[in-house]
Design a protein around this motif. Structure first.
Motif, PDB file in Angstrom:
ATOM      1  N   ASN A  40      51.864   3.974  73.999  1.00 32.74           N
ATOM      2  CA  ASN A  40      52.391   5.053  72.944  1.00 32.74           C
ATOM      3  C   ASN A  40      52.111   6.416  73.043  1.00 32.74           C
ATOM      4  O   ASN A  40      52.287   7.230  72.206  1.00 32.74           O
ATOM      5  CB  ASN A  40      52.408   4.430  71.485  1.00 32.74           C
ATOM      6  N   VAL A  41      51.599   7.081  73.981  1.00 24.33           N
ATOM      7  CA  VAL A  41      50.933   8.149  74.484  1.00 24.33           C
ATOM      8  C   VAL A  41      51.474   8.730  75.632  1.00 24.33           C
ATOM      9  O   VAL A  41      51.329   8.081  76.835  1.00 24.33           O
ATOM     10  CB  VAL A  41      49.392   8.530  74.302  1.00 24.33           C
ATOM     11  N   THR A  42      52.022  10.037  75.763  1.00 19.86           N
ATOM     12  CA  THR A  42      52.741  10.219  77.024  1.00 19.86           C
ATOM     13  C   THR A  42      51.322  10.646  78.050  1.00 19.86           C
ATOM     14  O   THR A  42      50.471  11.157  77.739  1.00 19.86           O
ATOM     15  CB  THR A  42      53.412  11.675  76.877  1.00 19.86           C
ATOM     16  N   LEU A  43      51.802  10.157  79.305  1.00 21.57           N
ATOM     17  CA  LEU A  43      50.584  10.117  80.092  1.00 21.57           C
ATOM     18  C   LEU A  43      49.944  11.331  80.262  1.00 21.57           C
ATOM     19  O   LEU A  43      49.044  11.704  80.653  1.00 21.57           O
ATOM     20  CB  LEU A  43      51.104   9.478  81.682  1.00 21.57           C
ATOM     21  N   LEU A  44      50.808  12.547  80.520  1.00 18.88           N
ATOM     22  CA  LEU A  44      50.236  13.932  80.715  1.00 18.88           C
ATOM     23  C   LEU A  44      49.297  14.339  79.483  1.00 18.88           C
ATOM     24  O   LEU A  44      48.558  15.162  79.962  1.00 18.88           O
ATOM     25  CB  LEU A  44      51.630  14.796  80.678  1.00 18.88           C
ATOM     26  N   ASP A  45      49.579  13.911  78.496  1.00 18.61           N
ATOM     27  CA  ASP A  45      48.659  14.020  77.412  1.00 18.61           C
ATOM     28  C   ASP A  45      47.237  13.513  77.342  1.00 18.61           C
ATOM     29  O   ASP A  45      46.256  14.337  77.064  1.00 18.61           O
ATOM     30  CB  ASP A  45      49.273  13.960  75.927  1.00 18.61           C
ATOM     31  N   TYR A  46      47.185  12.535  78.216  1.00 16.42           N
ATOM     32  CA  TYR A  46      46.154  12.055  78.471  1.00 16.42           C
ATOM     33  C   TYR A  46      45.265  13.154  79.248  1.00 16.42           C
ATOM     34  O   TYR A  46      44.068  13.102  79.217  1.00 16.42           O
ATOM     35  CB  TYR A  46      45.796  10.450  79.109  1.00 16.42           C
ATOM     36  N   SER A  47      45.841  13.594  80.427  1.00 10.41           N
ATOM     37  CA  SER A  47      45.302  14.430  81.291  1.00 10.41           C
ATOM     38  C   SER A  47      44.799  16.017  80.528  1.00 10.41           C
ATOM     39  O   SER A  47      43.671  16.400  80.739  1.00 10.41           O
ATOM     40  CB  SER A  47      46.175  14.711  82.529  1.00 10.41           C
ATOM     41  N   LEU A  64      40.697  19.487  90.626  1.00 11.85           N
ATOM     42  CA  LEU A  64      41.932  18.936  90.992  1.00 11.85           C
ATOM     43  C   LEU A  64      41.984  17.379  90.583  1.00 11.85           C
ATOM     44  O   LEU A  64      41.021  16.888  90.713  1.00 11.85           O
ATOM     45  CB  LEU A  64      41.890  18.969  92.502  1.00 11.85           C
ATOM     46  N   MET A  65      43.229  17.108  90.092  1.00 10.42           N
ATOM     47  CA  MET A  65      43.435  15.834  89.424  1.00 10.42           C
ATOM     48  C   MET A  65      44.796  15.437  89.520  1.00 10.42           C
ATOM     49  O   MET A  65      45.689  16.031  89.566  1.00 10.42           O
ATOM     50  CB  MET A  65      43.075  16.078  87.663  1.00 10.42           C
ATOM     51  N   SER A  66      44.851  14.042  89.696  1.00 12.76           N
ATOM     52  CA  SER A  66      46.001  13.413  89.946  1.00 12.76           C
ATOM     53  C   SER A  66      46.866  13.186  88.444  1.00 12.76           C
ATOM     54  O   SER A  66      45.832  12.874  87.409  1.00 12.76           O
ATOM     55  CB  SER A  66      46.018  11.880  90.644  1.00 12.76           C
ATOM     56  N   GLY A  67      47.988  13.343  88.311  1.00 13.29           N
ATOM     57  CA  GLY A  67      48.716  13.373  86.956  1.00 13.29           C
ATOM     58  C   GLY A  67      48.647  11.820  86.308  1.00 13.29           C
ATOM     59  O   GLY A  67      48.843  11.753  85.263  1.00 13.29           O
ATOM     60  N   ALA A 112      42.220  24.420  86.477  1.00 13.98           N
ATOM     61  CA  ALA A 112      42.432  23.044  86.950  1.00 13.98           C
ATOM     62  C   ALA A 112      43.844  23.007  87.645  1.00 13.98           C
ATOM     63  O   ALA A 112      44.687  23.735  87.005  1.00 13.98           O
ATOM     64  CB  ALA A 112      42.092  22.247  85.889  1.00 13.98           C
ATOM     65  N   VAL A 113      44.044  21.895  88.240  1.00 13.21           N
ATOM     66  CA  VAL A 113      45.073  21.691  88.951  1.00 13.21           C
ATOM     67  C   VAL A 113      45.732  20.283  88.752  1.00 13.21           C
ATOM     68  O   VAL A 113      44.671  19.633  89.129  1.00 13.21           O
ATOM     69  CB  VAL A 113      45.344  22.165  90.478  1.00 13.21           C
ATOM     70  N   LEU A 114      46.775  19.935  87.979  1.00 11.53           N
ATOM     71  CA  LEU A 114      47.289  18.497  87.953  1.00 11.53           C
ATOM     72  C   LEU A 114      48.458  18.377  88.802  1.00 11.53           C
ATOM     73  O   LEU A 114      49.430  18.990  88.670  1.00 11.53           O
ATOM     74  CB  LEU A 114      47.597  18.428  86.483  1.00 11.53           C
ATOM     75  N   LEU A 115      48.313  17.399  89.639  1.00  6.84           N
ATOM     76  CA  LEU A 115      49.689  17.049  90.626  1.00  6.84           C
ATOM     77  C   LEU A 115      50.336  16.067  89.590  1.00  6.84           C
ATOM     78  O   LEU A 115      50.205  14.942  89.573  1.00  6.84           O
ATOM     79  CB  LEU A 115      48.987  16.572  91.723  1.00  6.84           C
ATOM     80  N   ALA A 116      51.425  16.677  89.126  1.00  6.72           N
ATOM     81  CA  ALA A 116      52.364  15.957  88.268  1.00  6.72           C
ATOM     82  C   ALA A 116      53.006  14.773  89.104  1.00  6.72           C
ATOM     83  O   ALA A 116      53.319  13.591  88.601  1.00  6.72           O
ATOM     84  CB  ALA A 116      53.383  16.667  87.437  1.00  6.72           C
ATOM     85  N   ASP A 117      53.197  15.052  90.341  1.00  9.33           N
ATOM     86  CA  ASP A 117      53.875  13.826  91.312  1.00  9.33           C
ATOM     87  C   ASP A 117      52.960  13.126  92.062  1.00  9.33           C
ATOM     88  O   ASP A 117      51.899  13.807  92.645  1.00  9.33           O
ATOM     89  CB  ASP A 117      54.764  14.525  92.131  1.00  9.33           C
ATOM     90  N   SER A 118      53.000  11.630  92.313  1.00  5.12           N
ATOM     91  CA  SER A 118      51.977  10.935  92.758  1.00  5.12           C
ATOM     92  C   SER A 118      52.797  10.766  94.250  1.00  5.12           C
ATOM     93  O   SER A 118      52.137  10.276  95.198  1.00  5.12           O
ATOM     94  CB  SER A 118      52.136   9.657  92.089  1.00  5.12           C
ATOM     95  N   PHE A 119      53.792  11.303  94.433  1.00  4.67           N
ATOM     96  CA  PHE A 119      54.438  11.139  95.945  1.00  4.67           C
ATOM     97  C   PHE A 119      54.603   9.772  96.399  1.00  4.67           C
ATOM     98  O   PHE A 119      54.134   9.452  97.315  1.00  4.67           O
ATOM     99  CB  PHE A 119      53.795  12.038  96.902  1.00  4.67           C
ATOM    100  N   THR A 120      55.033   9.054  95.495  1.00  5.37           N
ATOM    101  CA  THR A 120      55.157   7.350  95.773  1.00  5.37           C
ATOM    102  C   THR A 120      56.690   7.382  95.171  1.00  5.37           C
ATOM    103  O   THR A 120      57.165   7.782  94.517  1.00  5.37           O
ATOM    104  CB  THR A 120      54.086   6.701  95.132  1.00  5.37           C
ATOM    105  N   GLN A 121      56.914   5.858  95.591  1.00  4.24           N
ATOM    106  CA  GLN A 121      57.922   5.292  95.113  1.00  4.24           C
ATOM    107  C   GLN A 121      57.810   4.178  93.995  1.00  4.24           C
ATOM    108  O   GLN A 121      58.709   3.445  93.627  1.00  4.24           O
ATOM    109  CB  GLN A 121      59.049   4.842  96.118  1.00  4.24           C
ATOM    110  N   THR A 122      56.640   3.899  93.756  1.00  4.89           N
ATOM    111  CA  THR A 122      56.216   2.725  93.415  1.00  4.89           C
ATOM    112  C   THR A 122      56.667   2.755  91.649  1.00  4.89           C
ATOM    113  O   THR A 122      56.750   1.568  91.088  1.00  4.89           O
ATOM    114  CB  THR A 122      54.690   2.549  93.007  1.00  4.89           C
ATOM    115  N   PHE A 123      57.133   3.568  90.934  1.00  3.69           N
ATOM    116  CA  PHE A 123      57.661   3.626  89.760  1.00  3.69           C
ATOM    117  C   PHE A 123      59.295   3.725  89.609  1.00  3.69           C
ATOM    118  O   PHE A 123      59.655   3.843  88.573  1.00  3.69           O
ATOM    119  CB  PHE A 123      57.347   4.718  88.860  1.00  3.69           C
ATOM    120  N   GLN A 124      59.981   3.588  90.829  1.00  3.66           N
ATOM    121  CA  GLN A 124      61.296   3.505  90.726  1.00  3.66           C
ATOM    122  C   GLN A 124      61.846   1.942  90.347  1.00  3.66           C
ATOM    123  O   GLN A 124      60.943   1.254  90.371  1.00  3.66           O
ATOM    124  CB  GLN A 124      61.899   3.600  92.129  1.00  3.66           C
TER     125      GLN A 124
END
Length: 791
Positions: A44-51, A120-123, A15-27
């Motif tokens: 209270n759970v890191t987003l990466l761990d859900y994936s 292929l999955m978005s992070g 599997a490939v996880l794209l850690a970047d969303s390539f956006t500015q929306t979380f600035q």
């Protein structure tokens, strides 16, 4: 041998996880490279761990996490993670990558992905889907048909609508899981016998487009086609390795949605990349955290157990060693291993969470809020619909509403944090300070970050060193490379005891014109405020607490207006009675030669100019204009189009992107237009090879001015049209020869036509006469002062 080869391919699911969303929306959160988006907490759970939990459950044995920014932080987090599954996780870092397309091309170059298929999955996706059946279906399809290279996981979330009742009350219906830039329409071959697996024939998510087109050949080859606007692309794709090869072959694919859209649009059999949709069952959940607004929506869904078994009292593997949540009354989840202190008179209303070792004092009201670990909340505090990350301190009598408070920030006594705010890591809001709505505060001075890309639909923004309403002297030096922590706080907004700076989306991307001599100082101030307002409004649409009623109302109105414009834009305005020598423009729109034959190489039913315009509307203004040039060139060659059609589509798109209203004055229109040209001018110069393309620019302005709607109304009023032409001339985008040639043809044409009346306007005549008189002179400075008379 063949069987051995198949077993080799099936030996290890990757599997490939794209850690970047390539956006500015979380600035500005993601400006801190130590906390990229995938390392942010969700309930209270890191987003990466859900994936990782989802992919491990799907049978993935090897996972590549691709990081363009914040890679060191992600790699360090992965090294210390304690999940119990056998999945092997490797971090792939490349700071030169700026979009998903480049990420996939880099993976193909490194030859890391070997399994067929791979996931292929978005992070930023959270899901409870059982993907195994979809994987098996994909394998069978691809074995029978090698062109079936991708399966998209899609979820039904309902479409959108806007209405006004008899009392004038406006309302809308739309899923909160949709990004405000998402208006996805898909066409599916619903006669497909594969149940929930249907072939995708159209994929269009552009909110700027108000109509869609399907090739007629699709109806001949598909017994039943279903158009749907109620589907959500979950960001999960089952792919054959051919997908990576296709990205390597086509460098103009910058994102996955563009690849899908272009692939399914191909008509000719043998050239098609077939893509299928696997529609989730009603009990399955998947959604992406596009921005703070959808972050909040997904959080609430998880608290309400819509994503079971991925719920707060059933944590991902490894978390159970440290935490254990128990659901109590009103769906409040309270951590049990590190007991929190909750005052007797505190009122807690769910759904919500309370992390370990936190403290909530007496007479507090906490409603539908997620509280992280080790948070300290003083007496008489009110918190509603918010997210407190780890180590947050809120002193007594403070109020927090619909906001995100990041790690270790402090809200002083009596302060008020209204809806839509983000308080960055370590920031301090001073005593009794009341922040404006949708304020974002950060300690970071960096302009780049995990989200140093674009996701703002019409325009794009970067970090600004000061708020528009602040006179703080945190100088430009604070933003120099290497400056990680803010030195001077915006004290007027955050208070004398505050710490941090107010982040505002910069309007530099629109073009700075405060020093432009063509405008007086009063107009400069107005124009700067207008651009700042535009950027702020776009950021609001992605914030918690935003009410999208007006946005959907405007979108509906734009569609209704487009129905009118479509009937008039290239119809009555360019008819056979209008013998202006521009009959060839009709041919461009109709895709026919003068003999009435389809232009060689052009696809039937495709309106080339409108497609060019649509491509320009999708362009992210922070991205290099060269990328758009490549995309337009690619479409131009595929349709045997002309450079004139390219510049026509670009000009029409520029006017639509200005965000004009009925109240916009001619001065503001010209200022906004000139600001846009600072970005678009290079593209127009590139495509204007001869005087004919320059004349196409003028005709495109005419088309916009005579096409109706708000843009047409404003451009057709004197002296707007004249000053648009003058601006284009001053920017050296159209030559004197092109203007004179166009003027000659207009004089020979029908003076009673819409174009003839526009040409006969006194300001336009004055400008043309001046051009003709001074055509032999290189000095055009005499025209500069005229622009000051706009107001």
């Amino acid at each position: 041998m063949g069987g051995d080869q198949d077993n080799k391919h099936e030996q290890k699911l990757q599997a490939v996880l794209l850690a970047d969303s390539f956006t500015q929306t979380f600035q500005p959160i993601s400006l801190d490279k130590t906390s990229p988006k995938v390392l942010c907490p969700l309930n209270n759970v890191t987003l990466l761990d859900y994936s990782i939990e989802f992919l491990a459950g799907a049978g993935v044995e090897e996972l590549y996490v691709f990081c363009a920014t914040g890679g060191e932080a992600v790699e360090a987090y992965l090294e210390k993670s304690t999940w119990t599954s056998s999945i092997k996780v490797k971090c792939v870092k490349d700071s030169s990558v700026t979009n998903a397309g480049d990420a996939l091309r880099e993976l193909d170059k490194r030859n890391l992905v070997q399994s067929d298929p791979f996931i292929l999955m978005s992070g930023d996706c959270v899901t409870n889907v059982n993907i195994v059946p979809a994987l098996e279906e994909h394998k069978l399809r691809h074995k029978k048909d090698s062109s079936a290279i991708m399966t998209i996981l899609m979820k039904e979330v309902g479409g959108w609508s806007a209405s006004t009742d008899s009392n004038g009350k406006k309302d809308y219906k739309a899923s909160s899981l949709r990004s405000m830039k998402d208006d996805l329409v898909v066409a599916l071959n619903s006669a497909n016998p594969n149940g929930n697996h249907e072939r995708v024939l159209l994929y269009d998510s552009n909110t700027a487009k108000t109509s869609i087109a399907l090739p007629t050949s699709f109806f001949a080859s598909n017994a039943q086609i279903e158009l749907r606007n109620d589907m959500l692309d979950t960001g999960i794709y089952i792919c054959s390795p051919d997908v990576l090869a296709r990205f390597s072959d086509e460098f103009d694919y910058l994102d996955i949605s563009k690849f899908i859209s272009n692939s399914v649009a191909e008509e000719e059999e043998g050239l098609q990349s077939k893509i299928y949709a696997s529609i989730l069952h009603n009990n399955e959940y998947a959604a992406r955290l596009h921005d703070p607004r959808t972050y909040h929506a997904v959080s609430k869904d998880l608290l309400k157990r819509w994503c079971y078994p991925m719920v707060p009292d059933n944590l991902p593997s490894g978390y159970d060693k440290v935490y254990r949540y128990e659901m109590q009354r009103h769906m409040m989840y309270v951590e049990q291993k590190g007991k929190s202190k909750i005052g007797r008179c505190a009122v807690l209303k769910g759904p919500g969470m309370i992390g370990s070792y936190s403290s909530i004092e007496n007479k507090c009201t906490v409603s539908q809020t997620v509280i992280g670990n080790t948070c300290q909340i003083g007496k008489n505090v009110t918190i509603k619909d918010s997210h407190l990350w780890e180590g947050v301190t809120i002193e007594e009598h403070a109020t927090v509403t619909e906001s995100i408070l990041c790690n270790d920030c402090i809200i002083k006594k009596g302060a008020t944090i209204p809806r839509g705010c983000i308080i960055g890591r370590g920031c301090i809001i001073g005593e009794n300070i009341s922040l404006p709505e949708f304020t974002r505060v950060t300690l970071s001075n960096q302009k780049g970050g995990d989200d140093d890309f674009d996701d703002f639909d019409d325009d794009d923004f970067s970090s600004s060193s000061t708020s528009s309403s602040s006179s703080s002297e945190s100088s430009d030096s604070d933003n120099e490379a290497g400056g990680d922590i803010v030195q001077n706080a915006d004290f007027k907004i955050l208070g004398k005891d505050g710490l941090g700076r107010v982040w505002t989306p910069s309007y530099d991307d629109f073009g700075a014109f405060e020093n432009d001599s063509d405008y007086d100082s009063d107009n400069d101030s107005v124009d700067s405020k207008e651009n700042n307002k535009r950027s702020q409004e776009l950021v609001k649409t992605q914030s918690m607490g935003f009410d999208p009623t007006d946005t959907f109302q405007k979108r509906m109105q734009r569609q209704l207006e487009d129905d009118y414009i479509s009937d008039n834009e290239f119809g009555d305005n360019y008819n056979n009675d209008d013998d202006d020598g521009f009959d060839s423009y009709d041919a461009l729109e109709s895709n026919l030669t003068e003999d009435g034959l389809l232009i060689a190489g052009r696809q039937a039913g495709v309106n080339v100019v409108k497609e060019m315009k649509s491509i320009c509307m999708e362009h992210d203004i922070s991205s290099p204009i060269e990328n758009l040039g490549i995309e337009l060139n690619s479409f131009k060659f595929s349709q045997n189009a002309t450079f004139g059609e390219c510049v026509t589509g670009a000009i029409l798109a520029i006017f639509d992107r200005l965000g004009l209203t009925a109240e916009t004055t001619a001065a503001k229109l010209i200022a906004l237009f000139k600001a846009e040209l600072t970005h678009w001018g290079e593209l127009l110069e590139k495509f204007c090879h001869t005087m004919e393309e320059e004349k196409s620019v003028i005709i495109a302005v005419e088309t916009a001015a005579t096409g109706g709607g708000i843009v047409g109304d404003l451009l057709s009023k004197q002296p707007a049209f004249r000053f648009v032409l003058q601006t284009l001339h001053d920017q050296e985008l159209i030559s004197e020869e092109a203007i004179i040639s166009w003027a000659k043809l207009r004089r020979d044409g029908n003076a009673e036509s819409a174009q003839g009346k526009l040409f006969q306007q006194a300001p336009t005549q004055q400008f043309v006469e001046w051009i003709e008189e001074d055509s032999d002179s290189d000095d055009s400075s005499g025209s500069d002062g005229d622009l000051n008379n706009l107001g």
